[in-house]
Design a protein around this motif. Structure first.
Motif, PDB file in Angstrom:
ATOM      1  N   GLY A  66      19.050  -2.100  -1.995  1.00 43.61           N
ATOM      2  CA  GLY A  66      18.585  -1.682  -0.661  1.00 43.61           C
ATOM      3  C   GLY A  66      19.712  -1.367   0.291  1.00 43.61           C
ATOM      4  O   GLY A  66      20.840  -1.829   0.141  1.00 43.61           O
ATOM      5  N   LEU A  67      19.390  -0.537   1.272  1.00 45.00           N
ATOM      6  CA  LEU A  67      20.349  -0.145   2.302  1.00 45.00           C
ATOM      7  C   LEU A  67      19.805  -0.677   3.620  1.00 45.00           C
ATOM      8  O   LEU A  67      18.705  -0.303   4.038  1.00 45.00           O
ATOM      9  N   ASN A  68      20.573  -1.534   4.260  1.00 46.34           N
ATOM     10  CA  ASN A  68      20.083  -2.231   5.441  1.00 46.34           C
ATOM     11  C   ASN A  68      19.831  -1.273   6.615  1.00 46.34           C
ATOM     12  O   ASN A  68      20.719  -0.497   6.989  1.00 46.34           O
ATOM     13  N   GLY A  69      18.632  -1.325   7.171  1.00 46.33           N
ATOM     14  CA  GLY A  69      18.311  -0.481   8.326  1.00 46.33           C
ATOM     15  C   GLY A  69      17.909   0.938   7.971  1.00 46.33           C
ATOM     16  O   GLY A  69      17.802   1.794   8.836  1.00 46.33           O
ATOM     17  N   VAL A  70      17.676   1.172   6.659  1.00 51.34           N
ATOM     18  CA  VAL A  70      17.287   2.522   6.205  1.00 51.34           C
ATOM     19  C   VAL A  70      16.040   2.387   5.332  1.00 51.34           C
ATOM     20  O   VAL A  70      15.994   1.523   4.455  1.00 51.34           O
ATOM     21  N   TYR A  71      15.057   3.230   5.588  1.00 51.67           N
ATOM     22  CA  TYR A  71      13.772   3.114   4.884  1.00 51.67           C
ATOM     23  C   TYR A  71      13.287   4.458   4.373  1.00 51.67           C
ATOM     24  O   TYR A  71      13.598   5.500   4.951  1.00 51.67           O
ATOM     25  N   ASP A  72      12.496   4.394   3.296  1.00 45.26           N
ATOM     26  CA  ASP A  72      11.812   5.584   2.779  1.00 45.26           C
ATOM     27  C   ASP A  72      10.320   5.404   3.042  1.00 45.26           C
ATOM     28  O   ASP A  72       9.845   4.271   3.165  1.00 45.26           O
ATOM     29  N   PHE A  73       9.627   6.520   3.091  1.00 49.73           N
ATOM     30  CA  PHE A  73       8.183   6.455   3.375  1.00 49.73           C
ATOM     31  C   PHE A  73       7.397   6.974   2.183  1.00 49.73           C
ATOM     32  O   PHE A  73       7.698   8.030   1.653  1.00 49.73           O
ATOM     33  N   GLY A  74       6.382   6.208   1.785  1.00 49.68           N
ATOM     34  CA  GLY A  74       5.539   6.603   0.663  1.00 49.68           C
ATOM     35  C   GLY A  74       4.431   7.551   1.109  1.00 49.68           C
ATOM     36  O   GLY A  74       4.437   8.044   2.242  1.00 49.68           O
ATOM     37  N   HIS A  75       3.467   7.773   0.215  1.00 56.92           N
ATOM     38  CA  HIS A  75       2.428   8.785   0.443  1.00 56.92           C
ATOM     39  C   HIS A  75       1.682   8.576   1.767  1.00 56.92           C
ATOM     40  O   HIS A  75       1.706   9.443   2.640  1.00 56.92           O
ATOM     41  N   VAL A  76       1.075   7.398   1.929  1.00 58.44           N
ATOM     42  CA  VAL A  76       0.275   7.207   3.155  1.00 58.44           C
ATOM     43  C   VAL A  76       1.173   7.077   4.388  1.00 58.44           C
ATOM     44  O   VAL A  76       0.794   7.460   5.493  1.00 58.44           O
ATOM     45  N   GLY A  77       2.391   6.563   4.187  1.00 55.64           N
ATOM     46  CA  GLY A  77       3.345   6.473   5.296  1.00 55.64           C
ATOM     47  C   GLY A  77       3.749   7.860   5.783  1.00 55.64           C
ATOM     48  O   GLY A  77       3.832   8.112   6.994  1.00 55.64           O
ATOM     49  N   THR A  78       3.980   8.747   4.842  1.00 51.61           N
ATOM     50  CA  THR A  78       4.369  10.123   5.195  1.00 51.61           C
ATOM     51  C   THR A  78       3.230  10.812   5.943  1.00 51.61           C
ATOM     52  O   THR A  78       3.456  11.523   6.925  1.00 51.61           O
TER      53      THR A  78
ATOM     54  N   ARG B 135       0.803  -1.229   0.000  1.00 53.08           N
ATOM     55  CA  ARG B 135       0.000   0.000   0.000  1.00 53.08           C
ATOM     56  C   ARG B 135       0.836   1.280   0.000  1.00 53.08           C
ATOM     57  O   ARG B 135       0.295   2.383   0.076  1.00 53.08           O
ATOM     58  N   GLY B 136       2.148   1.128  -0.049  1.00 49.99           N
ATOM     59  CA  GLY B 136       3.006   2.321  -0.177  1.00 49.99           C
ATOM     60  C   GLY B 136       3.204   3.073   1.124  1.00 49.99           C
ATOM     61  O   GLY B 136       3.388   4.285   1.116  1.00 49.99           O
ATOM     62  N   PHE B 137       3.162   2.377   2.264  1.00 49.24           N
ATOM     63  CA  PHE B 137       3.513   3.047   3.525  1.00 49.24           C
ATOM     64  C   PHE B 137       5.038   3.239   3.598  1.00 49.24           C
ATOM     65  O   PHE B 137       5.512   4.314   3.910  1.00 49.24           O
ATOM     66  N   VAL B 138       5.758   2.133   3.333  1.00 45.85           N
ATOM     67  CA  VAL B 138       7.212   2.158   3.524  1.00 45.85           C
ATOM     68  C   VAL B 138       7.896   1.442   2.364  1.00 45.85           C
ATOM     69  O   VAL B 138       7.399   0.413   1.897  1.00 45.85           O
ATOM     70  N   TYR B 139       9.015   1.990   1.913  1.00 46.68           N
ATOM     71  CA  TYR B 139       9.854   1.320   0.911  1.00 46.68           C
ATOM     72  C   TYR B 139      11.239   1.090   1.498  1.00 46.68           C
ATOM     73  O   TYR B 139      11.732   1.913   2.266  1.00 46.68           O
ATOM     74  N   GLN B 140      11.856  -0.017   1.100  1.00 44.98           N
ATOM     75  CA  GLN B 140      13.269  -0.208   1.452  1.00 44.98           C
ATOM     76  C   GLN B 140      14.059   0.896   0.751  1.00 44.98           C
ATOM     77  O   GLN B 140      13.869   1.139  -0.429  1.00 44.98           O
ATOM     78  N   SER B 141      14.934   1.559   1.462  1.00 47.99           N
ATOM     79  CA  SER B 141      15.666   2.664   0.845  1.00 47.99           C
ATOM     80  C   SER B 141      16.635   2.140  -0.212  1.00 47.99           C
ATOM     81  O   SER B 141      17.292   1.117  -0.011  1.00 47.99           O
ATOM     82  N   ALA B 142      16.705   2.834  -1.342  1.00 47.20           N
ATOM     83  CA  ALA B 142      17.587   2.466  -2.472  1.00 47.20           C
ATOM     84  C   ALA B 142      17.342   1.030  -2.942  1.00 47.20           C
ATOM     85  O   ALA B 142      18.280   0.329  -3.326  1.00 47.20           O
ATOM     86  N   GLU B 143      16.085   0.623  -2.916  1.00 49.64           N
ATOM     87  CA  GLU B 143      15.717  -0.744  -3.308  1.00 49.64           C
ATOM     88  C   GLU B 143      16.198  -1.070  -4.723  1.00 49.64           C
ATOM     89  O   GLU B 143      16.616  -2.192  -5.017  1.00 49.64           O
TER      90      GLU B 143
ATOM     91  N   MET C 142      16.459   0.802  13.480  1.00 49.06           N
ATOM     92  CA  MET C 142      16.933   1.317  12.196  1.00 49.06           C
ATOM     93  C   MET C 142      18.275   2.027  12.373  1.00 49.06           C
ATOM     94  O   MET C 142      18.682   2.317  13.498  1.00 49.06           O
ATOM     95  N   ARG C 143      18.909   2.319  11.258  1.00 49.91           N
ATOM     96  CA  ARG C 143      20.163   3.092  11.355  1.00 49.91           C
ATOM     97  C   ARG C 143      19.889   4.591  11.216  1.00 49.91           C
ATOM     98  O   ARG C 143      20.621   5.399  11.765  1.00 49.91           O
ATOM     99  N   GLU C 144      18.870   4.928  10.461  1.00 49.60           N
ATOM    100  CA  GLU C 144      18.441   6.330  10.360  1.00 49.60           C
ATOM    101  C   GLU C 144      16.995   6.358  10.802  1.00 49.60           C
ATOM    102  O   GLU C 144      16.166   5.636  10.230  1.00 49.60           O
ATOM    103  N   PHE C 145      16.693   7.117  11.817  1.00 53.53           N
ATOM    104  CA  PHE C 145      15.322   7.130  12.329  1.00 53.53           C
ATOM    105  C   PHE C 145      14.999   8.520  12.867  1.00 53.53           C
ATOM    106  O   PHE C 145      15.812   9.435  12.773  1.00 53.53           O
ATOM    107  N   GLU C 146      13.799   8.662  13.396  1.00 49.15           N
ATOM    108  CA  GLU C 146      13.371   9.988  13.845  1.00 49.15           C
ATOM    109  C   GLU C 146      12.916   9.900  15.289  1.00 49.15           C
ATOM    110  O   GLU C 146      12.238   8.943  15.673  1.00 49.15           O
TER     111      GLU C 146
END
Ligand code: GAP
Length: 437
Positions: free
Chosen positions: A32-44, A20-28, A194-198
């Motif tokens: 991919g980058l282990n422990g790093v994620y991007d967020f899609g429309h509904v995730g954002t 559903r586009g909540f989260v994508y693996q970063s640089a898939e 995660m390695r990069e988080f908020e």
């Protein structure tokens, strides 16, 4: 059809997030980058709602809250003073046979490697979790900087600036929401580690006299917050740390824990940091970070109660807590029973025929103009559209049908009960406002 419920697993959540586009693996695209994620429309959108409700809850608890947004990079002096250079380490061990790397405190080294079954361990080494870099072209000692492993230090380092530019007296709090970076040896469980988080952090500056009461006050307030965003009460608990669990800066800590499928784990940390941080930064910078107490006519270095929770970890918690499977209109469905406060999309508007697109589009535009995050959904069967919205947690779907022209009403279909009711078009905004309150 098999209607028996199967346990909620991490795999189900990961799959929903991807589908559903909540989260994508970063640089898939590049593996991919282990422990790093991007967020899609509904995730954002979900993240935005998490931040908004967190900030609202802090401000509802106290009138004395300031905000700040610190830089992500800080020089090594900051991390020397904070103790992170010396103490922010995880013990690391490698398997000499298969080269797998582990956190030594998460393994029994008397047992064989869980990956290859051999028992050939290296010595345990300490590994500093901060990401190091150099500012500018030279790579000498003076140019060393680190990505922050917690947002808190930016608040402590700015304490003097905060005091002199705001008319505040102890006690008061400073909030910050922003990225933090940790070179975790073993990032795992999706958004959990995660390695990069908020982080969302509150540093509450107070006197030593009130620190214990303030610690208890904030512990209760923070616990209450999770109820307001719909987290089930029996999945949340407050647990005081044992003495040997305390961080280098803390003299008392309680964790708010959530019951994940992989056990009770920390969701938020509430720590009485004493006046460790301001004292350290005062000593290392040789600046006076004390404040004057009008009552005792003396100066003191404020003490700190900290509340710290990860946006991403709360995101994962909200998904676990809301995820459900049931049967709708004779079909198996996945439904996210998110609190409407957190739901990324507040309502979906669905015309039943082409003729109804135009009048419903007008309602859609009005709602958007009024500030509601709504979706216009006209493709596929009505059942498919409902399933789509159920999976992203949309609390209500409005359909415009043949009767709408004459009775000026739409049908509102509730995500959780699947009950339908007629609502006057003039009352849609009021209906949504009530839902989100
Ligand atoms: N300033 C205090 C501090 O950073 P912490 O317990 O290390 O304390 C606070 O972190 C919160 O940040 C945790 O409760 C968790 O929600 C989140 N967090 C910490 N490390 C994380 C990671 N690697 N990935 C995702 N969230 C993390």
């Amino acid at each position: 059809m098999n209607t028996e419920k199967t346990p909620i697993t991490l795999e189900k959540i990961v799959s929903l997030c991807k589908r559903r586009g909540f989260v994508y693996q970063s640089a898939e695209l590049y593996g991919g980058l282990n422990g790093v994620y991007d967020f899609g429309h509904v995730g954002t959108l979900l993240k935005q709602n998490i931040r908004k409700s967190w900030l609202a809850s802090i401000n509802a608890a106290s009138d004395d809250i300031l905000m700040m947004e610190g830089a992500l990079l800080a020089p090594q002096e900051v991390w020397n003073a904070s103790g992170h250079l010396a103490n922010f380490n995880d013990p690391m061990v490698d398997c000499l046979n298969c080269k797998h790397r582990y956190r030594a405190d998460e393994l029994d080294l008397n047992k064989p490697c869980p990956h290859c079954g051999q028992k050939k361990w290296t010595d345990v080494r300490m590994f500093n979790m901060m990401f190091k870099t150099h500012l500018g072209a030279s790579e000498d000692q003076a140019s060393v900087a680190y990505l922050r492993p917690e947002t808190a230090q930016a608040i402590f380092v700015n304490f003097k600036n905060i005091i002199s530019t705001n008319r505040v007296k102890i006690p008061f709090g400073v909030t910050q929401i922003g990225k933090a970076f940790r070179n975790e040896i073993n990032p795992k469980q999706f958004l959990f580690r995660m390695r990069e988080f908020e982080q969302m952090e509150l540093e509450w500056f107070c006197s030593e006299k009130t620190a214990q009461t303030d610690f208890e006050f904030w512990s209760q307030k923070r616990l209450g917050f999770y109820e307001t965003i719909g987290i089930k009460k029996n999945n949340i608990r407050l647990r005081a740390h044992e003495k040997d669990e305390l961080s280098h800066y803390s003299s008392a800590t309680s964790d708010i824990e959530y019951q994940f499928p992989f056990g009770w784990k920390e969701l938020e940390g509430i720590a009485y940091r004493t006046n460790f941080d301001l004292t350290q930064h005062g000593n290392f910078s040789k600046k006076d970070l004390s404040v004057f107490d009008d009552e005792t006519k003396s100066s003191f270095v404020p003490h700190v109660v900290e509340c710290s929770v990860g946006v991403d970890r709360l995101f994962l918690t909200a998904l676990f807590d809301a995820y459900d499977e049931d049967v709708a209109e004779g079909e198996q469905r996945i439904v996210l029973r998110l609190s409407p406060i957190l739901a990324p999309i507040k309502a979906a508007l669905m015309p039943l025929t082409k003729k109804q697109v135009e009048p419903l589009e007008k309602i859609y535009r009005d709602l958007k103009r009024a500030g509601y995050m709504v979706q216009f959904d006209e493709s596929g069967s009505i059942g498919k559209r409902y399933r789509r919205q159920d999976e992203i947690g949309t609390p209500v779907c409005f359909t415009y049908d043949f009767e709408s022209e004459t009775d000026r009403c739409v049908t509102a279909r509730n995500r959780d009960t699947m009950q339908q009711e007629r609502i006057s078009i003039d009352k849609i905004e009021e209906y949504l406002a009530q839902l989100i309150k």
